[in-house]
Design a protein around this motif. Structure first.
Motif, PDB file in Angstrom:
ATOM      1  N   SER A 274       0.840  -1.222   0.024  1.00  0.00           N
ATOM      2  CA  SER A 274       0.038  -0.104  -0.020  1.00  0.00           C
ATOM      3  C   SER A 274       0.795   1.301   0.105  1.00  0.00           C
ATOM      4  O   SER A 274       0.566   2.299  -0.725  1.00  0.00           O
ATOM      5  N   THR A 275       2.051   1.259   0.746  1.00  0.00           N
ATOM      6  CA  THR A 275       2.894   2.287   0.758  1.00  0.00           C
ATOM      7  C   THR A 275       3.463   2.448  -0.600  1.00  0.00           C
ATOM      8  O   THR A 275       3.806   3.687  -0.974  1.00  0.00           O
ATOM      9  N   VAL A 276       3.914   1.332  -1.430  1.00  0.00           N
ATOM     10  CA  VAL A 276       4.584   1.617  -2.624  1.00  0.00           C
ATOM     11  C   VAL A 276       3.391   2.349  -3.528  1.00  0.00           C
ATOM     12  O   VAL A 276       3.635   3.248  -4.639  1.00  0.00           O
ATOM     13  N   LYS A 277       2.327   1.868  -3.423  1.00  0.00           N
ATOM     14  CA  LYS A 277       1.185   2.637  -4.157  1.00  0.00           C
ATOM     15  C   LYS A 277       1.042   3.862  -4.217  1.00  0.00           C
ATOM     16  O   LYS A 277       0.737   4.739  -5.064  1.00  0.00           O
ATOM     17  N   THR A 278       0.890   4.201  -2.819  1.00  0.00           N
ATOM     18  CA  THR A 278       1.073   5.566  -2.331  1.00  0.00           C
ATOM     19  C   THR A 278       2.131   6.583  -3.177  1.00  0.00           C
ATOM     20  O   THR A 278       2.048   7.514  -3.567  1.00  0.00           O
ATOM     21  N   HIS A 279       3.435   5.859  -3.020  1.00  0.00           N
ATOM     22  CA  HIS A 279       4.663   6.485  -3.519  1.00  0.00           C
ATOM     23  C   HIS A 279       4.396   6.788  -5.262  1.00  0.00           C
ATOM     24  O   HIS A 279       4.635   7.868  -5.688  1.00  0.00           O
ATOM     25  N   VAL A 280       3.856   5.557  -5.702  1.00  0.00           N
ATOM     26  CA  VAL A 280       3.680   5.628  -7.210  1.00  0.00           C
ATOM     27  C   VAL A 280       2.644   6.789  -7.690  1.00  0.00           C
ATOM     28  O   VAL A 280       2.762   7.490  -8.344  1.00  0.00           O
ATOM     29  N   GLY A 281       1.498   6.865  -6.694  1.00  0.00           N
ATOM     30  CA  GLY A 281       0.752   7.958  -7.103  1.00  0.00           C
ATOM     31  C   GLY A 281       1.173   9.220  -6.936  1.00  0.00           C
ATOM     32  O   GLY A 281       0.833  10.189  -7.833  1.00  0.00           O
TER      33      GLY A 281
END
Length: 222
Positions: free
Chosen positions: A188-195
């Motif tokens: 979920s943190t990775v997805k946040t970073h990508v966003g």
């Protein structure tokens, strides 16, 4: 509900796509186009979430139609479909701003999954093909010695060090689960970073972020 415009010069092919897409509870076909000029016109009028775009069509082809659609600044995303599994079609399509590339013999579930992924802002290209395409893309860029360093590139200026790290590995073709495992982050943190990377850099989707990583020399061709 994901709205889709189908662009293909074969009426039977368009009919088959419509049947498949409208069998899904979360998709609807809002229009059909038989050539690229019509696809660009209908995309401007209907503003679909996704355009399924054939490459070879009479008059204006799918690549030029993609350029015209994305030049308007609309949020519409383009998923290119072709009978021909050739790198140059995918390469030109992605350069034109498409968010994905599939061949027409893809399984129905692969096509549906691809539409959903593109609509949500992800990219749809086989990893091996992605690397070949982007290596080809990188060879068309100016010599690194003639460019500013990544540290001075304004598109990267607002990224944190962690976001730069994530953008680099996204450019190397890592998936979110791979990034999470290797960088010891929650997915979920990775997805946040990508966003945040997409928002800060103005990249439309993940594939455009990968191109940015090459363009700014965070990633270099192998």
């Amino acid at each position: 509900m994901t709205t889709v415009l189908v662009a293909d010069d074969q009426r039977l092919q368009r009919f088959g796509f419509r049947l498949l897409l409208e069998s899904q509870g979360d998709m609807t076909v809002v229009g059909e186009a038989g050539n690229g000029a019509e696809a660009a016109r209908l995309a401007d009028a209907l503003r679909p979430d996704v355009v399924l775009m054939d490459v070879r069509m009479p008059g204006v082809d799918g690549i030029e139609a993609t350029r015209r659609i994305l030049a308007t600044g609309a949020r519409t995303r383009v998923l290119i479909l072709t009978t021909f599994d050739l790198d140059e079609y995918a390469y030109e399509g992605l350069r034109a701003g498409a968010s994905g590339f599939l061949v027409k013999d893809a399984l129905p579930e692969e096509l549906l999954s691809g539409i959903r992924a593109v609509a949500s802002g992800d990219a749809v290209v086989a990893p091996g093909l992605t690397r070949r395409l982007l290596d080809a893309y990188a060879r068309h860029l100016p010599d690194p010695a003639a460019r500013d360093t990544t540290a001075t590139d304004e598109r990267l200026a607002s990224l944190t060090q962690r976001e730069l790290e994530v953008l680099t590995v996204v450019g190397q073709g890592w998936t979110n689960p791979e990034i999470a495992a290797r960088l010891h982050l929650a997915e979920s943190t990775v997805k946040t970073h990508v966003g945040r990377i997409l928002a800060k850099t103005g990249a439309r989707d993940r594939i455009q972020a990968v191109i940015l990583a090459y363009d700014t020399k965070l990633v270099r061709p192998s």
